[in-house]
Design a protein around this motif. Structure first.
Motif, PDB file in Angstrom:
ATOM      1  N   ARG A  47       0.588  -0.840   0.581  1.00 58.94           N
ATOM      2  CA  ARG A  47       0.064  -0.020   0.360  1.00 58.94           C
ATOM      3  C   ARG A  47       1.130   1.527  -0.040  1.00 58.94           C
ATOM      4  O   ARG A  47       1.871   0.830   0.670  1.00 58.94           O
ATOM      5  CB  ARG A  47      -0.818  -0.027   1.041  1.00 58.94           C
ATOM      6  N   PHE A  48       0.529   2.415  -0.499  1.00 56.76           N
ATOM      7  CA  PHE A  48       0.960   3.267  -0.804  1.00 56.76           C
ATOM      8  C   PHE A  48      -0.096   4.469  -0.325  1.00 56.76           C
ATOM      9  O   PHE A  48      -1.041   4.994  -1.297  1.00 56.76           O
ATOM     10  CB  PHE A  48       2.065   3.584  -2.113  1.00 56.76           C
ATOM     11  N   GLY A  49       0.417   5.586   0.247  1.00 53.61           N
ATOM     12  CA  GLY A  49      -0.637   6.644   0.819  1.00 53.61           C
ATOM     13  C   GLY A  49      -0.450   6.851   1.655  1.00 53.61           C
ATOM     14  O   GLY A  49       0.216   6.510   3.196  1.00 53.61           O
ATOM     15  N   SER A  50      -1.907   7.717   2.722  1.00 57.90           N
ATOM     16  CA  SER A  50      -1.169   8.561   3.446  1.00 57.90           C
ATOM     17  C   SER A  50      -1.971   8.174   5.314  1.00 57.90           C
ATOM     18  O   SER A  50      -2.674   8.227   6.044  1.00 57.90           O
ATOM     19  CB  SER A  50      -2.816   9.820   3.605  1.00 57.90           C
ATOM     20  N   VAL A  51      -3.093   6.747   5.359  1.00 62.07           N
ATOM     21  CA  VAL A  51      -3.401   6.135   6.254  1.00 62.07           C
ATOM     22  C   VAL A  51      -2.439   5.256   6.713  1.00 62.07           C
ATOM     23  O   VAL A  51      -1.684   4.483   6.410  1.00 62.07           O
ATOM     24  CB  VAL A  51      -4.052   4.973   5.379  1.00 62.07           C
ATOM     25  N   TRP A  52      -2.015   5.065   8.637  1.00 64.70           N
ATOM     26  CA  TRP A  52      -0.908   5.142   9.076  1.00 64.70           C
ATOM     27  C   TRP A  52      -1.023   3.207   9.322  1.00 64.70           C
ATOM     28  O   TRP A  52      -0.115   3.011   9.138  1.00 64.70           O
ATOM     29  CB  TRP A  52      -0.653   5.721  10.291  1.00 64.70           C
ATOM     30  N   ARG A  53      -2.625   3.184   9.756  1.00 62.24           N
ATOM     31  CA  ARG A  53      -2.283   1.738   9.752  1.00 62.24           C
ATOM     32  C   ARG A  53      -2.388   0.972   8.503  1.00 62.24           C
ATOM     33  O   ARG A  53      -2.311  -0.072   8.927  1.00 62.24           O
ATOM     34  CB  ARG A  53      -4.399   1.361  10.533  1.00 62.24           C
ATOM     35  N   GLU A  54      -1.819   1.510   7.582  1.00 63.32           N
ATOM     36  CA  GLU A  54      -2.084   0.373   6.532  1.00 63.32           C
ATOM     37  C   GLU A  54      -1.001  -0.196   6.132  1.00 63.32           C
ATOM     38  O   GLU A  54      -0.163  -1.404   5.192  1.00 63.32           O
ATOM     39  CB  GLU A  54      -2.824   1.271   4.573  1.00 63.32           C
ATOM     40  N   TYR A  55       0.336   0.906   6.971  1.00 61.20           N
ATOM     41  CA  TYR A  55       1.846   0.727   6.802  1.00 61.20           C
ATOM     42  C   TYR A  55       2.457  -0.559   7.588  1.00 61.20           C
ATOM     43  O   TYR A  55       1.533  -0.684   9.622  1.00 61.20           O
ATOM     44  CB  TYR A  55       2.625   1.436   7.498  1.00 61.20           C
ATOM     45  N   ASP A  56       2.841  -1.368   7.652  1.00 55.37           N
ATOM     46  CA  ASP A  56       3.540  -2.727   8.270  1.00 55.37           C
ATOM     47  C   ASP A  56       3.758  -2.473   8.894  1.00 55.37           C
ATOM     48  O   ASP A  56       4.430  -3.110   9.964  1.00 55.37           O
ATOM     49  CB  ASP A  56       3.387  -3.880   7.661  1.00 55.37           C
ATOM     50  N   TYR A  57       5.722  -1.588   9.006  1.00 52.86           N
ATOM     51  CA  TYR A  57       6.616  -1.574   9.366  1.00 52.86           C
ATOM     52  C   TYR A  57       6.996  -0.141  10.318  1.00 52.86           C
ATOM     53  O   TYR A  57       6.360   0.795   9.102  1.00 52.86           O
ATOM     54  CB  TYR A  57       7.585  -2.510   8.595  1.00 52.86           C
ATOM     55  N   TRP A  58       7.608  -0.312  11.001  1.00 51.46           N
ATOM     56  CA  TRP A  58       7.646   0.912  11.607  1.00 51.46           C
ATOM     57  C   TRP A  58       8.962   0.978  12.274  1.00 51.46           C
ATOM     58  O   TRP A  58       9.005   0.369  13.022  1.00 51.46           O
ATOM     59  CB  TRP A  58       6.927   1.627  12.320  1.00 51.46           C
ATOM     60  N   GLY A  59       9.048   2.698  12.172  1.00 52.40           N
ATOM     61  CA  GLY A  59      10.492   2.598  12.683  1.00 52.40           C
ATOM     62  C   GLY A  59      10.697   3.456  13.955  1.00 52.40           C
ATOM     63  O   GLY A  59       8.849   3.904  14.660  1.00 52.40           O
ATOM     64  N   ARG A  60      11.456   3.892  15.423  1.00 48.05           N
ATOM     65  CA  ARG A  60      10.691   4.647  16.407  1.00 48.05           C
ATOM     66  C   ARG A  60      11.176   5.476  16.431  1.00 48.05           C
ATOM     67  O   ARG A  60      10.427   6.446  17.945  1.00 48.05           O
ATOM     68  CB  ARG A  60      11.567   4.007  17.894  1.00 48.05           C
ATOM     69  N   GLY A  61      11.280   6.316  15.554  1.00 47.89           N
ATOM     70  CA  GLY A  61      10.877   7.863  15.514  1.00 47.89           C
ATOM     71  C   GLY A  61      12.167   8.575  15.454  1.00 47.89           C
ATOM     72  O   GLY A  61      12.835   8.365  16.662  1.00 47.89           O
ATOM     73  N   THR A  62      11.854   9.962  15.659  1.00 46.93           N
ATOM     74  CA  THR A  62      12.910  11.261  15.911  1.00 46.93           C
ATOM     75  C   THR A  62      12.879  12.884  15.800  1.00 46.93           C
ATOM     76  O   THR A  62      11.178  12.900  15.707  1.00 46.93           O
ATOM     77  CB  THR A  62      14.365  11.021  14.426  1.00 46.93           C
ATOM     78  N   HIS A  63      12.743  12.733  17.047  1.00 45.45           N
ATOM     79  CA  HIS A  63      11.561  14.607  17.859  1.00 45.45           C
ATOM     80  C   HIS A  63      12.471  15.485  17.182  1.00 45.45           C
ATOM     81  O   HIS A  63      13.576  15.633  17.060  1.00 45.45           O
ATOM     82  CB  HIS A  63      12.527  14.413  19.040  1.00 45.45           C
ATOM     83  N   VAL A  64      11.197  15.843  16.720  1.00 44.47           N
ATOM     84  CA  VAL A  64      11.594  17.561  15.750  1.00 44.47           C
ATOM     85  C   VAL A  64      10.965  18.877  16.788  1.00 44.47           C
ATOM     86  O   VAL A  64       9.801  18.382  17.365  1.00 44.47           O
ATOM     87  CB  VAL A  64      11.383  17.543  14.659  1.00 44.47           C
ATOM     88  N   THR A  65      12.483  19.493  17.152  1.00 41.47           N
ATOM     89  CA  THR A  65      10.770  20.471  18.204  1.00 41.47           C
ATOM     90  C   THR A  65      11.868  21.683  17.648  1.00 41.47           C
ATOM     91  O   THR A  65      13.001  22.198  17.089  1.00 41.47           O
ATOM     92  CB  THR A  65      12.528  20.841  19.228  1.00 41.47           C
ATOM     93  N   VAL A  66      10.755  22.719  16.909  1.00 40.84           N
ATOM     94  CA  VAL A  66      11.122  23.998  16.609  1.00 40.84           C
ATOM     95  C   VAL A  66      10.240  24.766  17.283  1.00 40.84           C
ATOM     96  O   VAL A  66       9.287  25.282  18.141  1.00 40.84           O
ATOM     97  CB  VAL A  66      10.171  24.076  14.670  1.00 40.84           C
ATOM     98  N   SER A  67      11.418  25.792  17.410  1.00 37.05           N
ATOM     99  CA  SER A  67      11.690  26.633  18.943  1.00 37.05           C
ATOM    100  C   SER A  67      10.768  27.931  17.442  1.00 37.05           C
ATOM    101  O   SER A  67      11.787  28.539  16.930  1.00 37.05           O
ATOM    102  CB  SER A  67      12.706  27.030  19.836  1.00 37.05           C
ATOM    103  N   SER A  68       9.931  29.073  18.768  1.00 39.09           N
ATOM    104  CA  SER A  68       9.654  30.349  17.909  1.00 39.09           C
ATOM    105  C   SER A  68      10.543  31.378  18.434  1.00 39.09           C
ATOM    106  O   SER A  68      11.273  31.187  19.284  1.00 39.09           O
ATOM    107  CB  SER A  68       8.302  30.567  18.218  1.00 39.09           C
TER     108      SER A  68
END
Length: 123
Positions: A102-123
């Motif tokens: 699958r290709f698209g915008s629905v997260w539930r349709e993706y089978d494999y995931w990374g743990r993530g990386t934090h992004v913080t944008v200060s004003s």
């Protein structure tokens, strides 16, 4: 099966740029469609961008169109998210995801995931 590891997050001022990377290990990276999703504190996970198996189709959330660019290098087993003109509302944990079918915008349709990386944008 594929394992995903994100990198490139950090703290940046509003208007700045970051490039996130997602390195995939395993077989046949080019056979997976890839997506980036994000989740801010207290909010639901939301779609950011996706790219097709052969790098010929990409899709973006309206909130990031014109500012973010998704790309992939199948020779390096890596998908990228170039983020420009960052805003405080872009602050979130960013995860990459992969799916062979699958290709698209629905997260539930993706089978494999990374743990993530934090992004913080200060004003």
């Amino acid at each position: 099966q594929v394992q995903l590891v994100e990198s490139g997050g950090g703290l940046v001022q509003a208007g700045g740029s970051l490039r996130l990377s997602c390195l995939a290990s395993g077989r046949s990276f080019s056979s997976y469609a890839m997506g980036w999703f994000r989740q801010a504190p207290g909010k639901e996970r939301e779609f950011v961008a996706a790219i097709s198996w052969s790098d010929d189709i990409s899709q973006y959330a309206d909130s990031v169109k014109g500012r973010f660019t998704i790309s992939r290098d199948n020779a390096k087993n890596t998908v990228y998210l170039q983020m420009n003109s960052l805003k405080p509302e872009d602050t979130a944990i960013y995860n990459c995801a992969a799916d062979p079918l699958r290709f698209g915008s629905v997260w539930r349709e993706y089978d494999y995931w990374g743990r993530g990386t934090h992004v913080t944008v200060s004003s």
